[in-house]
Motif scaffolding. Structure first.
Motif, PDB file in Angstrom:
ATOM      1  N   THR A  84      40.503  29.084  36.295  1.00 30.28           N
ATOM      2  CA  THR A  84      40.867  29.754  37.541  1.00 30.28           C
ATOM      3  C   THR A  84      39.777  30.712  38.017  1.00 30.28           C
ATOM      4  O   THR A  84      38.879  31.096  37.267  1.00 30.28           O
ATOM      5  N   ASN A  85      39.910  31.116  39.275  1.00 28.20           N
ATOM      6  CA  ASN A  85      39.030  32.163  39.800  1.00 28.20           C
ATOM      7  C   ASN A  85      39.149  33.440  38.972  1.00 28.20           C
ATOM      8  O   ASN A  85      38.151  34.123  38.721  1.00 28.20           O
ATOM      9  N   GLU A  86      40.355  33.759  38.548  1.00 27.64           N
ATOM     10  CA  GLU A  86      40.564  34.973  37.769  1.00 27.64           C
ATOM     11  C   GLU A  86      39.776  34.942  36.462  1.00 27.64           C
ATOM     12  O   GLU A  86      39.090  35.911  36.108  1.00 27.64           O
ATOM     13  N   HIS A  87      39.854  33.848  35.744  1.00 25.85           N
ATOM     14  CA  HIS A  87      39.149  33.753  34.467  1.00 25.85           C
ATOM     15  C   HIS A  87      37.641  33.651  34.662  1.00 25.85           C
ATOM     16  O   HIS A  87      36.867  34.205  33.874  1.00 25.85           O
ATOM     17  N   PHE A  88      37.208  32.945  35.696  1.00 31.21           N
ATOM     18  CA  PHE A  88      35.776  32.843  35.950  1.00 31.21           C
ATOM     19  C   PHE A  88      35.203  34.206  36.348  1.00 31.21           C
ATOM     20  O   PHE A  88      34.080  34.552  35.959  1.00 31.21           O
ATOM     21  N   LYS A  89      35.954  34.975  37.112  1.00 33.49           N
ATOM     22  CA  LYS A  89      35.533  36.324  37.497  1.00 33.49           C
ATOM     23  C   LYS A  89      35.363  37.197  36.256  1.00 33.49           C
ATOM     24  O   LYS A  89      34.403  37.989  36.164  1.00 33.49           O
ATOM     25  N   GLU A  90      36.259  37.055  35.302  1.00 36.90           N
ATOM     26  CA  GLU A  90      36.154  37.795  34.037  1.00 36.90           C
ATOM     27  C   GLU A  90      34.839  37.449  33.325  1.00 36.90           C
ATOM     28  O   GLU A  90      34.145  38.339  32.812  1.00 36.90           O
ATOM     29  N   PHE A  91      34.508  36.178  33.295  1.00 37.90           N
ATOM     30  CA  PHE A  91      33.250  35.709  32.695  1.00 37.90           C
ATOM     31  C   PHE A  91      32.043  36.311  33.399  1.00 37.90           C
ATOM     32  O   PHE A  91      31.113  36.826  32.762  1.00 37.90           O
ATOM     33  N   ILE A  92      32.041  36.275  34.721  1.00 39.14           N
ATOM     34  CA  ILE A  92      30.914  36.799  35.501  1.00 39.14           C
ATOM     35  C   ILE A  92      30.741  38.293  35.268  1.00 39.14           C
ATOM     36  O   ILE A  92      29.623  38.789  35.048  1.00 39.14           O
ATOM     37  N   GLU A  93      31.839  39.031  35.290  1.00 37.57           N
ATOM     38  CA  GLU A  93      31.764  40.488  35.144  1.00 37.57           C
ATOM     39  C   GLU A  93      31.274  40.889  33.754  1.00 37.57           C
ATOM     40  O   GLU A  93      30.587  41.896  33.599  1.00 37.57           O
ATOM     41  N   GLU A  94      31.614  40.097  32.750  1.00 37.32           N
ATOM     42  CA  GLU A  94      31.211  40.435  31.388  1.00 37.32           C
ATOM     43  C   GLU A  94      29.764  40.043  31.092  1.00 37.32           C
ATOM     44  O   GLU A  94      29.084  40.725  30.334  1.00 37.32           O
ATOM     45  N   THR A  95      29.290  38.965  31.694  1.00 35.55           N
ATOM     46  CA  THR A  95      27.961  38.443  31.347  1.00 35.55           C
ATOM     47  C   THR A  95      26.893  38.690  32.403  1.00 35.55           C
ATOM     48  O   THR A  95      25.703  38.640  32.099  1.00 35.55           O
ATOM     49  N   GLY A  96      27.294  38.913  33.657  1.00 31.68           N
ATOM     50  CA  GLY A  96      26.317  39.023  34.733  1.00 31.68           C
ATOM     51  C   GLY A  96      25.711  37.691  35.138  1.00 31.68           C
ATOM     52  O   GLY A  96      24.698  37.643  35.839  1.00 31.68           O
ATOM     53  N   TYR A  97      26.337  36.620  34.731  1.00 31.40           N
ATOM     54  CA  TYR A  97      25.820  35.271  35.009  1.00 31.40           C
ATOM     55  C   TYR A  97      25.766  35.009  36.513  1.00 31.40           C
ATOM     56  O   TYR A  97      26.647  35.412  37.267  1.00 31.40           O
ATOM     57  N   LYS A  98      24.725  34.317  36.948  1.00 20.61           N
ATOM     58  CA  LYS A  98      24.587  33.882  38.330  1.00 20.61           C
ATOM     59  C   LYS A  98      24.728  32.366  38.379  1.00 20.61           C
ATOM     60  O   LYS A  98      24.039  31.645  37.653  1.00 20.61           O
ATOM     61  N   THR A  99      25.624  31.874  39.204  1.00 22.12           N
ATOM     62  CA  THR A  99      25.842  30.436  39.305  1.00 22.12           C
ATOM     63  C   THR A  99      24.677  29.762  40.022  1.00 22.12           C
ATOM     64  O   THR A  99      23.870  30.411  40.698  1.00 22.12           O
ATOM     65  N   ASP A 100      24.615  28.439  39.888  1.00 21.60           N
ATOM     66  CA  ASP A 100      23.570  27.690  40.587  1.00 21.60           C
ATOM     67  C   ASP A 100      23.662  27.894  42.092  1.00 21.60           C
ATOM     68  O   ASP A 100      22.642  28.020  42.774  1.00 21.60           O
ATOM     69  N   ALA A 101      24.875  27.924  42.642  1.00 21.61           N
ATOM     70  CA  ALA A 101      25.036  28.147  44.087  1.00 21.61           C
ATOM     71  C   ALA A 101      24.427  29.483  44.499  1.00 21.61           C
ATOM     72  O   ALA A 101      23.774  29.591  45.545  1.00 21.61           O
ATOM     73  N   GLU A 102      24.619  30.512  43.684  1.00 22.15           N
ATOM     74  CA  GLU A 102      24.064  31.831  43.996  1.00 22.15           C
ATOM     75  C   GLU A 102      22.543  31.835  43.866  1.00 22.15           C
ATOM     76  O   GLU A 102      21.848  32.476  44.652  1.00 22.15           O
ATOM     77  N   LYS A 103      22.026  31.107  42.874  1.00 28.95           N
ATOM     78  CA  LYS A 103      20.575  31.072  42.684  1.00 28.95           C
ATOM     79  C   LYS A 103      19.884  30.260  43.771  1.00 28.95           C
ATOM     80  O   LYS A 103      18.814  30.635  44.258  1.00 28.95           O
ATOM     81  N   PHE A 104      20.496  29.152  44.175  1.00 23.84           N
ATOM     82  CA  PHE A 104      19.919  28.360  45.259  1.00 23.84           C
ATOM     83  C   PHE A 104      20.112  29.037  46.615  1.00 23.84           C
ATOM     84  O   PHE A 104      19.355  28.803  47.552  1.00 23.84           O
TER      85      PHE A 104
END
Length: 319
Positions: free
Chosen positions: A81-101
């Motif tokens: 879900t968006n909720e769980h993916f948001k948790e992942f992003i907030e904890e790791t600072g990961y940038k998705t391919d869409a954000e990098k492109f």
């Protein structure tokens, strides 16, 4: 059925859309597993994979029907879900391919007048997909959109690379195609859909796909124009939700359209090399008149860095 281009778009379809890619952020494999409450343990065993159905797409490698064995494993009952993916992003600072492109593909009916000014291109074969600057998992229709009211919807605009990064963080992994199809069938033998052979039951819709005239009018008779919550509709016999329609789900395998000629194919993991990864399940954009890949045997492919507004994933673990 005549083969037609699928309802997803590839990031590298038009070189003019490419932007400089930043090196991926490394996510270390977690020693802690997240969200075990969603896992369903499956016993594995032999099942009949693929189809010889007349509606199958031969070029996709759906057939022939083959006897496959998968080991026991556990699978998430829901797509991430968006909720769980948001948790992942907030904890790791990961940038998705869409954000990098700097852009991702958005379906043409979903973008605002403001977002239309941010369109940087469109694939020739699937012109209903528009490459929109700023579109990503958190702003799925462009910079003026949000997921605030969709936290229980599947995360979208995630590439295969992004899905693998999330899996490492969560202590899980992607399903193989064989595991995915075994789980989606829910113990039923060679049925077209996760619930049987008929798409609807007493005129009741059982999944989130396109109704109407694709790609110009969706009547939304199933209740949804775009994504549905991950727990919408009834689960299959194994307890998995939305393994037909809603969003395409990435698998771990490289795509190939030929299969081993063996009496029983043991725990297949696909080719060791390739250019595109397998996706299963179809999406809210699939329609029988154009792309009927919401059948359990159906499959498609995309490059590992591609992202669109109808691509997500779910996770699994070994037992």
């Amino acid at each position: 059925m005549n083969e037609k281009a699928c309802c997803s778009a590839k990031r590298n379809l038009n070189g003019s859309l490419m932007m400089e890619k930043i090196e991926p952020r490394i996510v270390m494999k977690s020693t802690k597993r997240r969200h075990d409450e969603n896992l369903i343990e499956l016993p594995g065993g032999e099942f009949l994979m693929g189809t010889n159905d007349k509606d199958g797409l031969e070029a996709d490698g759906e057939g022939p029907v083959r006897n496959v064995y998968v080991k026991p494993f556990a699978v998430d009952r829901f797509a991430v879900t968006n909720e769980h993916f948001k948790e992942f992003i907030e904890e790791t600072g990961y940038k998705t391919d869409a954000e990098k492109f700097g852009w991702s593909f958005v379906f043409h009916l979903f973008i605002s007048d403001e977002a239309k000014r941010q369109v940087v291109g469109s694939p020739q074969q699937t012109p209903w997909w528009l490459a929109v600057k700023g579109a990503s998992w958190k702003q799925p229709e462009g910079l003026d959109s949000t997921i605030e009211d969709k936290m229980n919807h599947p995360v979208i605009h995630v590439s295969w690379n992004d899905a693998v990064a999330y899996c490492k963080w969560s202590g899980k992994r992607l399903l193989t195609e064989a595991e995915w199809e075994y789980a989606a069938r829910g113990g039923l033998v060679q049925k077209r859909y996760p619930w049987g052979d008929k798409l609807t039951h007493k005129k009741k819709h059982l999944c989130n796909i396109w109704q109407g005239e694709f790609p110009v009018k969706n009547t939304a008779k199933d209740g949804y124009v775009t994504t549905a919550p991950v727990d919408a509709f009834q689960p299959n016999e194994f307890g998995l939700y939305n393994v037909a329609g809603n969003v395409w789900e990435w698998c771990s395998d490289w795509f190939q359209n030929v299969h081993p000629n063996e009496k029983v194919i043991l725990n297949p993991k696909g080719s060791e090399h390739g250019t595109e990864k397998i996706m299963k399940g179809g999406s809210y954009l699939c329609h029988q008149s154009y792309c009927n890949r919401y059948r359990v045997a159906a499959r498609t492919k995309n490059t590992p860095d591609s992202s669109t507004g109808n691509m997500g994933f779910r996770c699994a673990v070994d037992l």
